[in-house]
Design a protein around this motif. Sequence first.
Motif, PDB file in Angstrom:
ATOM      1  N   LEU A 148       0.842  -1.192   0.000  1.00 56.53           N
ATOM      2  CA  LEU A 148       0.000   0.000   0.000  1.00 56.53           C
ATOM      3  C   LEU A 148       0.877   1.242   0.000  1.00 56.53           C
ATOM      4  N   LYS A 149       0.556   2.164  -0.908  1.00 55.43           N
ATOM      5  CA  LYS A 149       1.293   3.423  -1.020  1.00 55.43           C
ATOM      6  C   LYS A 149       0.287   4.565  -1.067  1.00 55.43           C
ATOM      7  N   GLY A 150       0.643   5.689  -0.412  1.00 54.64           N
ATOM      8  CA  GLY A 150      -0.201   6.863  -0.541  1.00 54.64           C
ATOM      9  C   GLY A 150      -0.663   7.404   0.802  1.00 54.64           C
ATOM     10  N   HIS A 151      -1.863   7.966   0.815  1.00 56.32           N
ATOM     11  CA  HIS A 151      -2.418   8.661   1.984  1.00 56.32           C
ATOM     12  C   HIS A 151      -2.556   7.697   3.165  1.00 56.32           C
ATOM     13  N   LEU A 207      -8.207   0.764   3.526  1.00 57.26           N
ATOM     14  CA  LEU A 207      -7.956  -0.402   2.671  1.00 57.26           C
ATOM     15  C   LEU A 207      -7.538  -1.617   3.501  1.00 57.26           C
ATOM     16  N   ILE A 208      -6.812  -1.396   4.581  1.00 61.57           N
ATOM     17  CA  ILE A 208      -6.412  -2.524   5.443  1.00 61.57           C
ATOM     18  C   ILE A 208      -7.637  -3.176   6.074  1.00 61.57           C
ATOM     19  N   PHE A 209      -8.609  -2.360   6.500  1.00 61.75           N
ATOM     20  CA  PHE A 209      -9.827  -2.938   7.080  1.00 61.75           C
ATOM     21  C   PHE A 209     -10.617  -3.728   6.038  1.00 61.75           C
ATOM     22  N   PHE A 210     -10.504  -3.384   4.771  1.00 68.22           N
ATOM     23  CA  PHE A 210     -11.142  -4.170   3.716  1.00 68.22           C
ATOM     24  C   PHE A 210     -10.330  -5.416   3.352  1.00 68.22           C
ATOM     25  N   LYS A 237      -4.144   8.134  -3.814  1.00 70.53           N
ATOM     26  CA  LYS A 237      -3.768   9.542  -3.776  1.00 70.53           C
ATOM     27  C   LYS A 237      -5.024  10.370  -3.602  1.00 70.53           C
ATOM     28  N   SER A 238      -4.883  11.532  -2.955  1.00 68.15           N
ATOM     29  CA  SER A 238      -6.012  12.417  -2.708  1.00 68.15           C
ATOM     30  C   SER A 238      -5.653  13.843  -3.086  1.00 68.15           C
TER      31      SER A 238
END
Length: 320
Positions: free
Chosen positions: A257-260, A267-270, A278-279
């Motif tokens: 995982l990369k980014g915000h 995403l980890i909870f999913f 990115k945001s």
Amino acid sequence: KSTATPLRVQKPDPVVGNLPKGPDKIPPFELDDTDEDDYESWEDAYGPYAADAIKAHRKEKELGLNDESFDRIEADMRWADFMTAQHGSTEARVAERRALAMGTWDEKDRKDFKKDLDAFVEEQRIAEMELDDDDVEVPEENRNKDEEDQGEDPNRLAHGEWGETVVQIDRVQKVQRGGTSVRYRCLMIGGNSNGCAGFGVGKAATPNEATEAASRMCRRNIFFVDRYNGHGLTRDLGGRHNSCKVMLRATEPARGLKGHPLMREVLIFFGITDCSCKSWGNRNPFNVVRATFKALATHESLDDISMKRGKRLLNLERIQ
């Protein structure tokens, strides 16, 4: 003055207490001559059937059912209107009052009758809703499982081991006419790391109560994502909330995982472990979380895409 023939009842023998036998020993009497104060002694003196007949005669006389001017056909038509009236309407209430007036003797008798009738209806309703223990047979293994699962959260049983994280707790205040009211707002995200996650916002007078409210909201507001190969996405996803925009890009396996940071937490909870996010724009936690969940809500699995296109999905690894 009524010209109807008065009802005659055999008068009992004052010595024996029962009706004497023989046509020459039955002294007839008029019901109109009976004293109203002796109503309680009618049943003892004349028996239950004669007492009911006296009561019915008195009630008909009181309501004017024995007058010559009484129209029986008009009364039947009026009762037909009452019976076909909508429940709770004025006609239905008038019919209820008239039925109670004709079937009971006084106000106390009406209240007792209505109370017994309501109790009987409630008893029958509960009896129809309940099932006997013999009607449903529960297997032994399911019975033991239910006993073991008692006391656990049903959401945990439905969605696996559930985990939660408090993202932010804010102190908010509102200026009203009576003064300023201070409350606390909590943002929480949670999931089972197996394709199911959610978020919730709770407000309360204390931080602990706000956290509990957010936790309940998080368990109700859940989303499901069918992950690609159990760890990634099938395509790039985009979402927007207010002025915040997010982009989730599908990557090759084992990239991570990369980014915000907050988007990676969602995403980890999913259970998604391979994604680049990115945001842009106003990136406060509330906007980022809502935009991320909106983007994940548009995710489609390979089976969904093949069904939309009307094509058959083939596994190339099997063909080779």
